[in-house]
Design a protein around this motif. Structure first.
Motif, PDB file in Angstrom:
ATOM      1  N   SER A  94      43.689  35.217  46.102  1.00 35.00           N
ATOM      2  CA  SER A  94      44.405  34.167  45.372  1.00 35.00           C
ATOM      3  C   SER A  94      45.868  34.558  45.247  1.00 35.00           C
ATOM      4  O   SER A  94      46.250  35.682  45.540  1.00 35.00           O
ATOM      5  N   ASN A  95      46.680  33.629  44.811  1.00 39.83           N
ATOM      6  CA  ASN A  95      48.106  33.925  44.623  1.00 39.83           C
ATOM      7  C   ASN A  95      48.313  34.907  43.486  1.00 39.83           C
ATOM      8  O   ASN A  95      49.122  35.820  43.580  1.00 39.83           O
ATOM      9  N   SER A  96      47.592  34.703  42.385  1.00 39.18           N
ATOM     10  CA  SER A  96      47.666  35.614  41.251  1.00 39.18           C
ATOM     11  C   SER A  96      46.477  35.354  40.340  1.00 39.18           C
ATOM     12  O   SER A  96      45.849  34.302  40.405  1.00 39.18           O
ATOM     13  N   CYS A  97      46.175  36.348  39.505  1.00 44.20           N
ATOM     14  CA  CYS A  97      45.069  36.233  38.548  1.00 44.20           C
ATOM     15  C   CYS A  97      45.493  36.862  37.234  1.00 44.20           C
ATOM     16  O   CYS A  97      46.317  37.772  37.209  1.00 44.20           O
ATOM     17  N   CYS A  98      44.872  36.409  36.165  1.00 38.93           N
ATOM     18  CA  CYS A  98      45.060  37.104  34.896  1.00 38.93           C
ATOM     19  C   CYS A  98      43.952  38.150  34.780  1.00 38.93           C
ATOM     20  O   CYS A  98      42.970  38.127  35.535  1.00 38.93           O
ATOM     21  N   PHE A 156      53.143  42.689  38.465  1.00 38.37           N
ATOM     22  CA  PHE A 156      52.802  42.217  37.126  1.00 38.37           C
ATOM     23  C   PHE A 156      53.834  41.186  36.719  1.00 38.37           C
ATOM     24  O   PHE A 156      55.035  41.445  36.795  1.00 38.37           O
ATOM     25  N   GLU A 157      53.375  40.004  36.318  1.00 36.63           N
ATOM     26  CA  GLU A 157      54.279  38.936  35.907  1.00 36.63           C
ATOM     27  C   GLU A 157      53.863  38.442  34.529  1.00 36.63           C
ATOM     28  O   GLU A 157      52.832  37.794  34.394  1.00 36.63           O
ATOM     29  N   ARG A 173      50.039  37.705  34.606  1.00 37.04           N
ATOM     30  CA  ARG A 173      49.482  37.468  35.932  1.00 37.04           C
ATOM     31  C   ARG A 173      49.673  38.704  36.807  1.00 37.04           C
ATOM     32  O   ARG A 173      50.665  39.416  36.694  1.00 37.04           O
ATOM     33  N   TYR A 174      48.716  38.932  37.684  1.00 37.42           N
ATOM     34  CA  TYR A 174      48.754  40.042  38.632  1.00 37.42           C
ATOM     35  C   TYR A 174      48.605  39.479  40.037  1.00 37.42           C
ATOM     36  O   TYR A 174      47.811  38.562  40.263  1.00 37.42           O
ATOM     37  N   ALA A 175      49.375  40.037  40.966  1.00 36.89           N
ATOM     38  CA  ALA A 175      49.319  39.589  42.361  1.00 36.89           C
ATOM     39  C   ALA A 175      49.509  40.795  43.274  1.00 36.89           C
ATOM     40  O   ALA A 175      50.260  41.723  42.951  1.00 36.89           O
ATOM     41  N   VAL A 176      48.831  40.771  44.389  1.00 38.52           N
ATOM     42  CA  VAL A 176      48.975  41.840  45.376  1.00 38.52           C
ATOM     43  C   VAL A 176      50.384  41.805  45.946  1.00 38.52           C
ATOM     44  O   VAL A 176      50.912  40.735  46.260  1.00 38.52           O
ATOM     45  N   ASP A 177      50.990  42.970  46.074  1.00 36.36           N
ATOM     46  CA  ASP A 177      52.276  43.081  46.765  1.00 36.36           C
ATOM     47  C   ASP A 177      51.949  43.376  48.221  1.00 36.36           C
ATOM     48  O   ASP A 177      51.694  44.518  48.606  1.00 36.36           O
ATOM     49  N   ARG A 178      51.906  42.334  49.024  1.00 35.66           N
ATOM     50  CA  ARG A 178      51.483  42.458  50.426  1.00 35.66           C
ATOM     51  C   ARG A 178      52.423  43.336  51.250  1.00 35.66           C
ATOM     52  O   ARG A 178      51.987  44.041  52.150  1.00 35.66           O
ATOM     53  N   VAL A 179      53.698  43.313  50.919  1.00 32.08           N
ATOM     54  CA  VAL A 179      54.660  44.173  51.628  1.00 32.08           C
ATOM     55  C   VAL A 179      54.350  45.643  51.339  1.00 32.08           C
ATOM     56  O   VAL A 179      54.354  46.477  52.244  1.00 32.08           O
TER      57      VAL A 179
END
Length: 115
Positions: free
Chosen positions: A47-51, A81-82, A89-95
């Motif tokens: 997903s784009n981000s999750c809590c 972390f946003e 919200r948490y999202a994978v840093d793909r880079v």
């Protein structure tokens, strides 16, 4: 280079060197060394981000355990972390993950190139 020499270089404002890069890569590998964190990364990447609550609902882990795993992944730079009012919200840093992959590939190539 010894650990104390690295600390001296850092304190003296010496430019970063390969050893310091190795420390960052080792920290990222360490963050990836737990099966739950691997599964959390897989879930986040879908997903784009999750809590945190969405991750807790997905796994049979306590909220505090998931929070600790997320903290380790964020500190290693593998997850962003946003803050978002009540639910961060948490999202994978793909880079960053691609960089880890490239680092591992370079390590394997340098170690196995003589074969």
């Amino acid at each position: 280079m010894t650990e104390s020499a690295l600390e001296t270089d850092r304190a003296a404002g010496a430019p970063p060197n390969r050893s310091l890069d190795s420390h960052a890569v080792a920290a990222q590998f360490a963050a990836l060394s737990h099966p739950a964190r691997i599964e959390i990364l897989k879930h986040l990447s879908a997903s784009n981000s999750c809590c945190c609550r969405e991750v807790v609902d997905r796994f049979d882990l306590a909220q505090s355990t998931v929070s600790q795993h997320l903290k380790i992944l964020v500190e290693a730079g593998l997850v962003r972390f946003e803050p978002d009012r009540q639910r961060s919200r948490y999202a994978v840093d793909r880079v960053a993950l691609a960089d880890v992959s490239a680092s591992l590939n370079a390590l394997v190539n340098s170690c196995c190139s003589g074969r």
